[in-house]
Scaffold this active site. Sequence first.
Site, PDB file in Angstrom:
ATOM      1  N   ARG A 283       0.886  -0.990   0.353  1.00 59.18           N
ATOM      2  CA  ARG A 283       0.186   0.192   0.520  1.00 59.18           C
ATOM      3  C   ARG A 283       0.653   1.149  -0.302  1.00 59.18           C
ATOM      4  NH1 ARG A 283      -2.601  -3.760   2.009  1.00 59.18           N
ATOM      5  NH2 ARG A 283      -0.946  -4.676   2.709  1.00 59.18           N
TER       6      ARG A 283
ATOM      7  N   LYS B 162      26.732  -4.077  -0.627  1.00 61.19           N
ATOM      8  CA  LYS B 162      28.156  -4.565  -0.343  1.00 61.19           C
ATOM      9  C   LYS B 162      28.733  -4.055   0.466  1.00 61.19           C
ATOM     10  CE  LYS B 162      28.474  -3.499  -5.823  1.00 61.19           C
ATOM     11  NZ  LYS B 162      28.307  -2.846  -6.817  1.00 61.19           N
TER      12      LYS B 162
ATOM     13  N   HIS C  29       4.797   5.167  12.127  1.00 62.17           N
ATOM     14  CA  HIS C  29       3.641   5.805  10.264  1.00 62.17           C
ATOM     15  C   HIS C  29       3.105   6.949  10.276  1.00 62.17           C
ATOM     16  CE1 HIS C  29       3.122   4.000   6.248  1.00 62.17           C
ATOM     17  NE2 HIS C  29       2.488   3.042   6.876  1.00 62.17           N
TER      18      HIS C  29
HETATM   19  N1   CP Z   1      -0.488  -0.123   5.550  1.00 62.36           N
HETATM   20  C1   CP Z   1       0.845  -0.491   5.750  1.00 62.36           C
HETATM   21  O1   CP Z   1       2.189   0.145   5.699  1.00 62.36           O
HETATM   22  O2   CP Z   1       0.566  -1.496   4.323  1.00 62.36           O
HETATM   23  P1   CP Z   1       1.911  -1.804   3.781  1.00 62.36           P
HETATM   24  O3   CP Z   1       3.227  -2.443   4.767  1.00 62.36           O
HETATM   25  O4   CP Z   1       1.609  -2.337   1.873  1.00 62.36           O
HETATM   26  O5   CP Z   1       2.841  -0.498   2.939  1.00 62.36           O
END
Ligand code: CP
Length: 316
Positions: free
Chosen positions: A59, A87, A137
Amino acid sequence: MEEWTRKDLLGLQELDSKEIELILQTAASFKEISTRAVKKVPTLRGKTIVLFFFEPSTRTRSSFELAAKRLSADTLSIATSSSAIQKGETLKDTFKNIEAMQVDCIIIRHSSSGVAHVLAKCMGPSIINAGDGCHEHPTQALLDIFTIKEKKGHIKGLNVSIIGDISHSRVARSNIWGLTKLGANVTVCGPKTLLPKDIEKMPVKVTTDLAEGMKGADVINVLRIQKERQKAGLFPSLREYAMRFGVTTEKLKNYAKEDVMIMHPGPMNRGIEITPDVADGKYSVILEQVTNGIAVRMAVLYLVLQAGDDEQQEQQ
Ligand code: CP
């Protein structure tokens, strides 16, 4: 309207409510672009955006890439498996080389908390955190909050429960910061072993009882159970986790509000933290979250790149 001044987006802990509102308003104005026959505007023409994902992603990576392309930016995806890091090159050297190619923005996902912050301190291009370890996040939480606001009309006063592995979840942390700054009441719920030790320092209610976690919630955000944690003995078995904390239609009927909204950041373990009928049911907004992710990431790219341009002009 409030001005955006940050070159980077590293987390929601450091943003104030006005900055979060500005991202949400900007995202709302960009959302319509993705419904057009020609899904492209020239806003970021001439900008180069690099995606550097050190962990798997479906996503976030594709959403950022589409967001950049819909704003007419050029994108470059670097796979760690084929990069010179294999490397023995240091992360800093790798990024300094990317910077030397005159790029404007680097989007990074990394398994270590704080990597995006370290890079932002020593790099000229805008840095966007696409998930750092168990820390933050930010764009996932922003798209979650955008979706809640779109559906419920407001954030202030809403009861939002986050259920699952809170301890290892960067999505939980970013949601807690973002939602509480906008005035929501956040409850976190999971087994004691999957709650962070310092959770009482965060502005949330804590429970290990799923019925209590669901009661009165306007929104339930279900987190992925990280199967790899089972090896560390943090919960007895996936079956037991599903029985005690899995979100099912029956538990929702027994404990939750009738119109509760169901969210999940993905990827889902169907049948463990959420049953397929709940994931695909009428109160689920899981795919709408994904749709909104593009508008939110368009907004973030636009704002940080504009601030980066302003910073460069001031230095000249
Ligand atoms: N929600 C989310 O971060 O999904 P992905 O790990 O697919 O990016």
